[in-house]
Design an enzyme around this catalytic site. Structure first.
Site, short mmCIF file in Angstrom:
data_model
loop_
_atom_site.label_atom_id
_atom_site.label_comp_id
_atom_site.label_asym_id
_atom_site.label_seq_id
_atom_site.Cartn_x
_atom_site.Cartn_y
_atom_site.Cartn_z
N THR A 1 36.79 42.79 42.43
CA THR A 1 36.97 44.18 42.86
C THR A 1 37.54 44.99 41.70
O THR A 1 37.09 46.10 41.40
CB THR A 1 37.92 44.24 44.08
OG1 THR A 1 37.32 43.50 45.14
CG2 THR A 1 38.20 45.66 44.52
N ASN B 1 25.49 39.32 48.08
CA ASN B 1 26.42 38.39 48.74
C ASN B 1 26.06 38.19 50.21
O ASN B 1 26.47 37.23 50.82
CB ASN B 1 27.86 38.90 48.64
CG ASN B 1 28.02 40.31 49.13
OD1 ASN B 1 27.33 41.22 48.66
ND2 ASN B 1 28.91 40.52 50.09
N GLN C 1 28.09 36.53 42.81
CA GLN C 1 27.46 35.48 43.62
C GLN C 1 26.50 34.61 42.82
O GLN C 1 26.20 33.50 43.22
CB GLN C 1 26.72 36.12 44.81
CG GLN C 1 27.63 36.77 45.83
CD GLN C 1 28.47 35.77 46.63
OE1 GLN C 1 28.17 34.58 46.70
NE2 GLN C 1 29.54 36.25 47.24
N SER D 1 33.68 36.17 38.86
CA SER D 1 34.93 35.84 39.55
C SER D 1 35.11 34.34 39.70
O SER D 1 34.15 33.59 39.86
CB SER D 1 34.92 36.52 40.92
OG SER D 1 35.96 36.01 41.72
N HIS E 1 37.03 32.57 42.11
CA HIS E 1 37.15 31.89 43.41
C HIS E 1 35.83 31.67 44.14
O HIS E 1 35.80 31.02 45.18
CB HIS E 1 38.18 32.59 44.30
CG HIS E 1 37.71 33.84 45.01
ND1 HIS E 1 37.17 33.80 46.27
CD2 HIS E 1 37.73 35.13 44.62
CE1 HIS E 1 36.88 35.05 46.63
NE2 HIS E 1 37.19 35.87 45.64
N THR F 1 50.95 40.85 32.07
CA THR F 1 51.08 39.46 31.62
C THR F 1 49.91 38.62 32.13
O THR F 1 49.59 38.67 33.31
CB THR F 1 52.42 38.87 32.13
OG1 THR F 1 53.47 39.71 31.64
CG2 THR F 1 52.63 37.45 31.65
N CYS G 1 34.32 40.88 53.43
CA CYS G 1 35.03 42.16 53.34
C CYS G 1 34.61 43.12 54.44
O CYS G 1 35.35 44.00 54.82
CB CYS G 1 34.77 42.83 52.01
SG CYS G 1 35.29 41.83 50.65
#
Ligand SMILES: Cc1ncc(COP(=O)(O)O)c(C=O)c1O
Length: 384
Positions: free
Chosen positions: A72, A151, A179, A199, A201, A237, A324
């Protein structure tokens, strides 16, 4: 009862090999990459090694990978960053009608700031015609952003051709590859991609790490102003455990993609073949131009949510579509875009497979599903 997971498109469990690679970075190797001492140096080396590994999966240069906290964030960064850096060139952006909500919502927000937006349509399979993108490009177009693979329905877009059009018109091309990364080959050079979102995850890495590929020379404003991390484009960080995990997940995908894709396609096609044996069940998306792990259907006279709940009671986790948007009451914008009526869109089910999906699990799903559909239709007010 053992729970069976068929929702890998929403998120994936962390691969044990990733977990092992990440563990030292929580305790012994916890340094801040900006520190000068040994702890800092160790973290910095891990960060730069991770950048090389992630870059390698998409044939990018390491210094073209900007680590972020989520897809996102990367998608917001791509759209807003390019908009603000290219104000002098133009105010027009092209997206598709079937983007993830984080692109759709960012686009709507930018419209409120005065940007002009074109949303190109898709055909009944959810595929974009590259010529529609070509026609939509104007003198003031600064960016085209088209998802690589949906997705919800798994449709794979002809992004190499879209990229070529953008390149020839001098317009930046961004693709959301969340995806598709690790599931089908991606080469940012061959595919003419200027910016790409990926991404961790969704590919068996930890949550909290993602990246934006930014081709050298692309004009983009920083997203987070701060301490100069990530080439000065994204201060804060660095989340080293998550980034190291993301890189390990990329490394495993690169090694295993070919074999795993073949295995998943067989399982996916078995699901599709058997679900379509159910009366008045239909496949959403293209029969072949789809991700190896996603199958999406709609069933007459049934609500997708009821199917999800009944399958859950039988120990099977699936979803109606995007994680989502599944909590929203509106029908999926993706399914409406491929031509489904709102009631049909409400009757959809997404089954997404992954690294630990077995043939036995698929057999259980295709045994249980027809009876649930039958029983729901018996009590359905739509069917009467
Ligand atoms: C295609 C696509 N883009 C973006 C996202 C957003 O990812 P996240 O919620 O992890 O930021 C997702 C997540 O489902 C996705 O599938």
């Amino acid at each position: 009862m053992k729970q069976i997971y068929f929702d890998y498109a929403a998120t994936t469990p962390v691969d044990p090999r990733v977990k092992k690679a990440v563990e030292p970075f929580f305790k012994e190797k916890f340094g801040n990459t900006m520190s000068i001492h040994k702890f800092g140096q160790e973290a910095k080396i891990a960060l730069e090694k991770s950048r090389e590994t992630v870059a390698d999966l998409i044939n990018a240069k390491p210094n073209e990978i900007i680590f972020t906290g989520s897809a996102t964030e990367s998608n917001n960064f791509a759209l807003k960053g390019v908009t603000f850096a290219n104000k002098n060139k133009g105010k027009h952006i092209i997206i598709s009608q079937i983007e993830h909500p984080c692109i759709m919502e960012t686009a709507s927000w930018l419209e409120k700031q005065g940007l002009k937006m074109t949303r190109v349509p898709v055909n009944k399979y959810g595929l974009i015609n590259p010529l529609d993108v070509k026609k939509a490009i104007r003198k003031d177009t600064i960016l085209v952003s088209i998802t690589h693979a949906s997705n919800e329905i798994g449709a794979i877009q002809p992004i190499e051709r879209i990229g070529k059009i953008c390149r020839s018109k001098g317009v930046y091309f961004h693709t959301d590859a969340v995806q598709s990364l690790g599931k089908i080959p991606i080469d940012v050079n061959k595919m003419n991609i200027d910016l790409l979102t990926a991404s961790s995850h969704k590919i068996y890495g930890p949550k909290g790490a993602a990246c934006l590929f930014v081709r050298q020379g692309v004009k983009i404003e920083p997203l987070l102003h701060g301490g100069g991390q990530e080439m000065g484009l994204r201060g804060s960080t660095s989340n080293i455990p998550a980034i190291v995990g993301f890189a390990k997940a990329c490394e495993i995908c690169k090694k295993e993609m070919k074999k795993e894709t073949q295995r998943l396609i067989k399982l996916r096609d078995k699901v599709i073949k058997n679900v379509l044996k159910i009366e008045k069940a239909y496949l959403n998306g293209h029969p072949e131009k789809r991700l190896p792990n996603i199958a999406n259907f709609w069933f007459s006279f049934i609500e997708g949510e009821s199917l999800v709940v009944r399958l859950d009671l039988k120990g099977i986790a699936v979803s109606t579509g995007s994680a989502c948007s599944s909590a929203k009451l509106e029908p999926s914008h993706v399914l409406l875009a491929i031509g489904l009526k709102p009631q049909q869109a409400h009757s959809s089910l997404r089954i997404s497979l992954g690294r630990w999906t077995t043939g036995k699990e698929v057999d259980y799903l295709i045994k249980v599903l027809p009876n649930i559909v039958k029983s729901l239709r018996r009590i359905s007010p739509y069917g009467k």
